[in-house]
Design a protein around this motif. Structure first.
Motif, PDB file in Angstrom:
ATOM      1  N   GLY A 156      13.273  -8.979  24.154  1.00  0.00           N
ATOM      2  CA  GLY A 156      13.682  -8.984  25.545  1.00  0.00           C
ATOM      3  C   GLY A 156      14.738 -10.049  25.792  1.00  0.00           C
ATOM      4  O   GLY A 156      14.903 -10.994  25.004  1.00  0.00           O
ATOM      5  N   THR A 162      10.464 -11.138  29.328  1.00  0.00           N
ATOM      6  CA  THR A 162      10.943  -9.751  29.338  1.00  0.00           C
ATOM      7  C   THR A 162      10.298  -9.010  28.167  1.00  0.00           C
ATOM      8  O   THR A 162      10.534  -9.341  27.001  1.00  0.00           O
ATOM      9  CB  THR A 162      12.462  -9.662  29.198  1.00  0.00           C
ATOM     10  OG1 THR A 162      13.087 -10.498  30.167  1.00  0.00           O
ATOM     11  CG2 THR A 162      12.940  -8.232  29.381  1.00  0.00           C
ATOM     12  N   ALA A 505      11.432  -1.645  29.961  1.00  0.00           N
ATOM     13  CA  ALA A 505      11.408  -3.108  30.029  1.00  0.00           C
ATOM     14  C   ALA A 505      10.582  -3.561  31.219  1.00  0.00           C
ATOM     15  O   ALA A 505      10.756  -3.061  32.337  1.00  0.00           O
ATOM     16  CB  ALA A 505      12.824  -3.660  30.132  1.00  0.00           C
ATOM     17  N   GLN A 507       9.595  -6.891  33.443  1.00  0.00           N
ATOM     18  CA  GLN A 507      10.059  -8.251  33.730  1.00  0.00           C
ATOM     19  C   GLN A 507       8.961  -9.047  34.437  1.00  0.00           C
ATOM     20  O   GLN A 507       8.312  -8.545  35.364  1.00  0.00           O
ATOM     21  CB  GLN A 507      11.317  -8.212  34.601  1.00  0.00           C
ATOM     22  CG  GLN A 507      12.008  -9.546  34.782  1.00  0.00           C
ATOM     23  CD  GLN A 507      12.501 -10.119  33.466  1.00  0.00           C
ATOM     24  OE1 GLN A 507      12.872  -9.382  32.561  1.00  0.00           O
ATOM     25  NE2 GLN A 507      12.475 -11.443  33.340  1.00  0.00           N
TER      26      GLN A 507
END
Length: 540
Positions: A156, A162, A505, A507
């Motif tokens: 990430g 991430t 992804a 976060q």
């Protein structure tokens, strides 16, 4: 046609072993209930049938119901509905199905081999290669499914904050157009990978070899493949091939370069992907330090397996000056020792060509070469005394660029042999032309051969082997460069081609924008400082 140097007595003039239960001069017609059992898996409502005749004796073998474009549309509709649930099926369950298929193929291989021989005419030892390769492929993908298709973690942008994952999402419904030369193998190995990836399949096998493909569909049923996931249609490519491309989410085609171009254009118009294994004019190189006996044995298999009707078979052999005469002597002797026969039993080295059309094409190539000055070292003749489509295994010398067989694929038991003076010249001549499917290099110096292999423009290169080393190594990708195709079967690429890559992804804690009262300018400075820090820390 009469060759310049007729084959000596004791060569392939002798018919191979004959099984008393399978008289080669008797009709090989299948029982009606056997044909009905297999063809019930066809979606074909046209009310018409197409006759299939066996290359072994040109007698009627079966009548195959034919599909319409509407049948193709219905096949895709059924497959698409079934695929929704299949895509949610755990990878482990899909893999277990392939491992069951591995065992069933081995259990029923005699029946499978009989059917392949009846439809294609190939010698039994070459028909055996098909269930063998299917079992190898089923076991490989059954054992490696999670490695290829499982969710992968990626780096990430902000370490620890991430989380990035990559998923492999199935394309949907894969359209497969498979050829006649390996009818059981090439119907199944591409489709198995598509199923493993979570797709459904609609397949159109070649008209000559429908039953070999349909027994594959029967085996999939018997190992528990859910209903409607595998749909089979029958008919000429000109009539229903376009309908397959119009409905598919991805297309896998094996066949001629000319047809492959048309498939690629049609897929491009729809912005869908395709993989194509096409023609070849494959080179074999015998270097000065080669084991001549080993090279001659390999060259016979490379040139005459399945009567030369193999995409990866060799049609050009380049031999170093230092071993040329010895190699030619041994290669010719081994070729003349081959036995030809139209029987279902073991013992024949070569069967007939697939059809009258193929026989005419091979004959025309040889006649053209001889008329323009090529020398026939052995073979060169059709053999109607053995069966309707037999042609002797043929070695040509003195083939020049003005001859048809110099650069055009023959796809029959004909090979041209050339002398070379240095390895750079051999590599340049091996790379000549537009194809780039398979090559072979014979040398006692493995490291040197592997170095040279990197300069050969072919998708697969075998060292001290004809073609089986790459063909049977399922973990390695297989396919062509240049006009021999695009995409790969086998290995990771062979299954990932049927998937879309999806990045997810997550976060945590911070967002990608100014926060904690920062201005845009301060945020930019902080991000720049972080980039420099990550570089110092060795972060990718």
């Amino acid at each position: 046609m009469s060759a310049q140097n007729p084959t000596p007595a004791g060569g392939p003039l002798t018919e191979g072993p004959r099984d008393p239960e399978h008289d080669p001069r008797a009709s090989y017609a299948l029982e009606p209930d056997e044909v009905a059992r297999l063809t019930r898996r066809l979606l074909a409502t046209s009310g018409t049938t197409a006759e299939v005749r066996s290359p072994l004796d040109d007698a009627p073998l079966a009548h195959i119901p034919q599909s319409t474009p509407a049948d193709v549309a219905e096949a895709f509709s059924r497959a698409r509905r079934a695929q929704v649930a299949w895509a949610r099926t755990p990878i482990s369950e899909r893999a277990a199905l392939l491992l069951r298929l591995h065992d069933l193929v081995l259990d029923r291989q005699d029946e499978i081999i009989d059917l392949i021989q009846l439809e294609s005419g190939k010698a039994r030892k070459h028909a055996f290669d098909e269930p063998l390769h299917v079992a190898l492929t089923a076991r490989y993908y059954g054992r490696t499914a999670e490695k290829h298709l499982g969710t992968e973690r990626k780096l990430g942008v902000v370490p620890g904050l991430t989380r990035v994952e990559v998923n492999r999402v199935p394309k949907g419904v894969v359209g497969i157009i498979s050829p006649w030369n390996y009818p059981f193998n090439l119907a199944l190995i591409d489709g198995m990978a598509a199923l493993l990836a979570g797709n459904a399949v609609v397949i159109k096998p070649d008209a000559q070899t429908m039953l070999s493909a349909l027994i594959g569909a029967e085996l999939l049923d018997q190992v528990g493949l859910p209903a409607d996931l595998w749909q089979t249609v029958a008919g000429p490519g000109a009539e229903i091939g376009g309908a397959i491309i119009e409905s598919a989410d991805y297309v896998c085609f094996t066949g001629s370069t000319a047809t492959g171009r048309s498939v690629a254009k049609a897929c491009a118009d729809r912005l869908i992907g395709c993989s194509l294994e096409l023609g070849g004019k494959n080179p074999l190189l015998v270097l000065r330090d080669a084991d001549v006996e080993k090279a001659a044995e390999g060259a016979v298999r490379a040139s005459f397996s399945n009567s030369g009707q193999l995409c990866v078979s060799m049609e050009r052999i380049f031999v170093a000056d230092q071993v040329y005469d010895r190699f030619v002597e041994r290669f010719v002797a081994r070729t003349q020792a081959l036995t030809l026969g139209a029987t279902l039993d073991w013992g024949n080295d070569m069967g007939p060509l697939i059809s009258q059309r193929q026989l005419e094409a091979v004959t025309a190539h040889v006649e053209d070469a001889v008329a323009k000055g090529a020398r026939v070292l052995t073979g060169g003749n059709a053999r109607p005394d053995l069966g309707p489509y037999f042609f002797e295994p043929t070695i040509l010398e003195g083939v020049s660029p003005d001859m048809t067989c110099f650069g055009k694929e023959t796809f029959g038991p004909v090979v041209s042999i050339y002398r070379f003076h240095d390895e750079a010249d051999a590599i340049a001549r091996a790379n000549d032309g537009q194809y780039g499917l398979n090559a072979s290099i014979y040398s006692e110096d493995g490291a040197r051969a592997r170095f040279l292999a990197r300069h050969v423009k072919c998708g697969t290169v075998n060292i001290n082997e004809a073609f089986a080393a790459t063909f049977a190594s399922i973990d390695a990708p297989m396919g062509g460069m240049r006009e021999s195709g695009m995409g790969r079967r086998q290995g990771a690429e062979g299954v990932l081609r049927y998937t879309e890559t999806q990045s997810v992804a997550t976060q945590r804690l911070i967002r990608f924008g100014p926060q904690f009262g920062m201005s845009d300018e301060m945020y930019a400075k902080v991000m720049n400082a972080n980039l420099r820090l990550m570089k110092k820390l060795g972060r990718a």
